[in-house]
Design an enzyme around this catalytic site. Sequence first.
Site, PDB file in Angstrom:
ATOM      1  N   CYS A  96      15.961  44.104  63.388  1.00 36.27           N
ATOM      2  CA  CYS A  96      15.583  44.322  61.983  1.00 36.27           C
ATOM      3  C   CYS A  96      14.754  45.599  61.869  1.00 36.27           C
ATOM      4  CB  CYS A  96      14.778  43.127  61.495  1.00 36.27           C
ATOM      5  SG  CYS A  96      14.007  43.356  59.889  1.00 36.27           S
ATOM      6  N   HIS A 128       7.802  33.179  70.839  1.00 38.29           N
ATOM      7  CA  HIS A 128       8.831  33.520  69.850  1.00 38.29           C
ATOM      8  C   HIS A 128       9.472  34.848  70.246  1.00 38.29           C
ATOM      9  CE1 HIS A 128      10.601  34.789  66.016  1.00 38.29           C
ATOM     10  NE2 HIS A 128      10.547  33.530  65.647  1.00 38.29           N
ATOM     11  N   GLU A 130      10.534  37.435  68.607  1.00 37.55           N
ATOM     12  CA  GLU A 130       9.947  38.642  68.020  1.00 37.55           C
ATOM     13  C   GLU A 130       8.620  38.988  68.695  1.00 37.55           C
ATOM     14  OE1 GLU A 130       7.716  40.185  64.031  1.00 37.55           O
ATOM     15  OE2 GLU A 130       9.338  38.746  63.712  1.00 37.55           O
ATOM     16  N   THR A 167       6.188  39.406  61.816  1.00 33.84           N
ATOM     17  CA  THR A 167       6.601  39.726  60.445  1.00 33.84           C
ATOM     18  C   THR A 167       6.778  38.503  59.553  1.00 33.84           C
ATOM     19  OG1 THR A 167       8.936  39.729  61.084  1.00 33.84           O
ATOM     20  CG2 THR A 167       7.763  41.846  61.180  1.00 33.84           C
ATOM     21  N   ASN A 228      10.700  29.420  60.683  1.00 32.98           N
ATOM     22  CA  ASN A 228      10.625  29.807  59.274  1.00 32.98           C
ATOM     23  C   ASN A 228      11.057  28.647  58.382  1.00 32.98           C
ATOM     24  OD1 ASN A 228      12.754  31.062  57.011  1.00 32.98           O
ATOM     25  ND2 ASN A 228      10.693  31.944  56.947  1.00 32.98           N
ATOM     26  N   SER A 270      17.094  31.836  57.727  1.00 29.96           N
ATOM     27  CA  SER A 270      18.154  31.697  58.725  1.00 29.96           C
ATOM     28  C   SER A 270      19.261  30.755  58.257  1.00 29.96           C
ATOM     29  CB  SER A 270      17.552  31.168  60.040  1.00 29.96           C
ATOM     30  OG  SER A 270      16.827  29.976  59.812  1.00 29.96           O
TER      31      SER A 270
END
Length: 287
Positions: A96, A128, A130, A167, A228, A270
């Site tokens: 991203c 995680h 990310e 993020t 999320n 997602s």
Amino acid sequence: MKVNVDPESGFCPGVVTAIRKAEDQLTEGGQLCCLGDIVHNNLEVERLRQKGLVTIGHDDLKKLHGTKVLLRAHGEPPSTYRLAQENDIQIVDATCPVVLALQRKIHRIYEAEHAQGVQVVIFGKNGHAEVNGLVGQTDGNAIVIEKEDEDLGKVDFSRPVRLFSQTTMPVDRFKKLTGEIASRMQNPDDFRSFDTICRQVANRIPHLRTFARQHDVVIFVSGQKSSNGKALFEVCRRANPKSWFVSHPEDLTPEMTEGAETVGICGATSTPKWLMNAVAEKLLNNS
């Protein structure tokens, strides 16, 4: 019964781009692997598997040579790129843009200030994907704060601190953490905080709160592995106690919508639109 699918729910732009890149590559032919699930939704992963996408782990990557590997929106640490180069692996980079910019910012500050004793602190979920990519920008030296009351002990408040965030973390918790660190610093001038939370995700919270209150019942659609999804479902549940979490149309039961005149269907960043529409169709067919 009226069923409304939230037009603002579904894939965030980063996931849309990653899936488009995967589909484009699969159309061209040849094997395409994806390092980790391309999105935390089993049904979307299965849809792409049927098109030829092979999901692999980091241990598998070490054994691959001369193939094509897609990096998903979460991003990867520099070590992944080095390994790919060593093994003659062609990278299809779907990181991203928001995550990529954050990686570069952390790397730049770490390279410039680490020698002066600066600590890079990342607010995010340990392990995680990310966060692993972000920590990798600091040669593994970044401090990850997941639970404020447990993890703040890792920080040396007598040394400079540079605070960043994964993020997709909640804005209110990041602001609270920023204030807490600032209050503990021996020298306030040694602390700098960077709000790196993606507003494409953060702005969904007030919207979902309103959406949930507008309906008698809320059906929240998400994969079980989506952090999320779990967080956004809690937003809906707090706004409307008659909120239900489902991962598949078959998870629906008559009790969920009993007596409801309006049902709102929403989902995580997602969650594919086609899946929310399938849940809506199932509800309408059974009403």
